[in-house]
Design an enzyme around this catalytic site. Structure first.
Site, PDB file in Angstrom:
ATOM      1  N   GLU A 157     -11.517   6.041   4.918  1.00 62.53           N
ATOM      2  CA  GLU A 157     -10.849   6.734   6.025  1.00 62.53           C
ATOM      3  C   GLU A 157     -11.832   6.951   7.169  1.00 62.53           C
ATOM      4  O   GLU A 157     -11.462   6.863   8.343  1.00 62.53           O
ATOM      5  CB  GLU A 157     -10.245   8.066   5.573  1.00 62.53           C
ATOM      6  CG  GLU A 157      -9.046   7.934   4.663  1.00 62.53           C
ATOM      7  CD  GLU A 157      -7.772   7.434   5.339  1.00 62.53           C
ATOM      8  OE1 GLU A 157      -7.714   7.331   6.581  1.00 62.53           O
ATOM      9  OE2 GLU A 157      -6.814   7.143   4.607  1.00 62.53           O
ATOM     10  N   TRP A 166      -5.265   1.822  10.211  1.00 55.91           N
ATOM     11  CA  TRP A 166      -5.491   1.698   8.772  1.00 55.91           C
ATOM     12  C   TRP A 166      -5.365   0.259   8.300  1.00 55.91           C
ATOM     13  O   TRP A 166      -6.086  -0.170   7.404  1.00 55.91           O
ATOM     14  CB  TRP A 166      -4.553   2.620   7.983  1.00 55.91           C
ATOM     15  CG  TRP A 166      -4.743   2.449   6.506  1.00 55.91           C
ATOM     16  CD1 TRP A 166      -3.872   1.909   5.625  1.00 55.91           C
ATOM     17  CD2 TRP A 166      -5.922   2.777   5.749  1.00 55.91           C
ATOM     18  NE1 TRP A 166      -4.429   1.889   4.352  1.00 55.91           N
ATOM     19  CE2 TRP A 166      -5.691   2.418   4.410  1.00 55.91           C
ATOM     20  CE3 TRP A 166      -7.150   3.344   6.077  1.00 55.91           C
ATOM     21  CZ2 TRP A 166      -6.621   2.600   3.402  1.00 55.91           C
ATOM     22  CZ3 TRP A 166      -8.091   3.525   5.062  1.00 55.91           C
ATOM     23  CH2 TRP A 166      -7.810   3.156   3.744  1.00 55.91           C
ATOM     24  N   TYR A 206       0.840  -1.198   0.000  1.00 55.04           N
ATOM     25  CA  TYR A 206       0.000   0.000   0.000  1.00 55.04           C
ATOM     26  C   TYR A 206       0.880   1.255   0.000  1.00 55.04           C
ATOM     27  O   TYR A 206       0.667   2.178  -0.777  1.00 55.04           O
ATOM     28  CB  TYR A 206      -0.937  -0.019   1.221  1.00 55.04           C
ATOM     29  CG  TYR A 206      -1.734   1.237   1.388  1.00 55.04           C
ATOM     30  CD1 TYR A 206      -2.778   1.545   0.519  1.00 55.04           C
ATOM     31  CD2 TYR A 206      -1.447   2.126   2.418  1.00 55.04           C
ATOM     32  CE1 TYR A 206      -3.512   2.708   0.665  1.00 55.04           C
ATOM     33  CE2 TYR A 206      -2.170   3.293   2.570  1.00 55.04           C
ATOM     34  CZ  TYR A 206      -3.205   3.579   1.696  1.00 55.04           C
ATOM     35  OH  TYR A 206      -3.922   4.745   1.843  1.00 55.04           O
TER      36      TYR A 206
END
Length: 187
Positions: A42, A50, A20
């Site tokens: 988000e 995350w 990522y």
């Protein structure tokens, strides 16, 4: 033997998080649907890490019809009930409802001729803001202003910290650290 590239510390050792970092985080995104998807993801991160969202991203995409705003905007109680039973996603009614509401706002903006990508990039004057490369901030004056405008329009889970993380993720802000191999590539 080649030396491994230096990355931002947060990328850690997890292969999915590293991929990522290396391939997505901080790459300027101009697709309006993708900007909206990332803003919604988000929001699901609120109170979590995350990596939790990243590991569930494909399940989120399946659950939310590929984050097609037209489809998501039509979700009602039956779809909310289905999503609340889906173990592949974060089952928060408030976050699910915020995503459905966010799809409706997105569609309203687009119907008025207001391109969501142009709206998002208006916060930075259409340019990538370069962080100092030294430390990652949780919020900035820019994320506070963007958060205020997103809230004014009715978006939920868009506080300054979430908005700053989103702006970093979609490349509006280049916050790769100064020693990270991606910083120069994205400058």
């Amino acid at each position: 033997m080649t030396e491994a590239p230096h990355r931002c510390a947060w990328a850690g050792e997890d292969p999915q998080m590293r991929a990522y970092h290396d391939e997505e985080w901080g790459v300027p995104q101009h697709d309006p649907r993708m900007l909206w998807e990332m803003l919604m993801l988000e929001g699901f991160q609120a109170g979590l890490s995350w990596i939790t969202v990243l590991r569930k991203r494909e399940a989120f995409r399946r659950a939310f019809a590929g984050f097609d705003p037209n489809t998501v905007a039509s979700f009602g109680e039956a779809e909310i009930a289905r999503l609340l039973q889906d173990p592949g996603i974060i089952r928060s009614r408030a976050k699910i409802e915020a995503t459905i509401g966010g799809a409706r706002i997105y569609n309203e903006m687009m119907a008025r001729g207001e391109d969501f990508a142009a709206f998002c990039w208006s916060f930075t004057g259409g340019k990538v803001v370069q962080g100092d490369g030294k430390k990652l901030l949780a919020t900035t004056a820019l994320s506070e202003a963007a958060s205020k405008e997103l809230k004014r329009r009715g978006f939920k889970f868009v506080g300054p910290t979430i908005v700053h993380a989103w702006m970093q993720a979609v490349g509006m802000v280049n916050d790769h650290t100064s020693g990270c191999f991606r910083r120069g590539q994205l400058s």
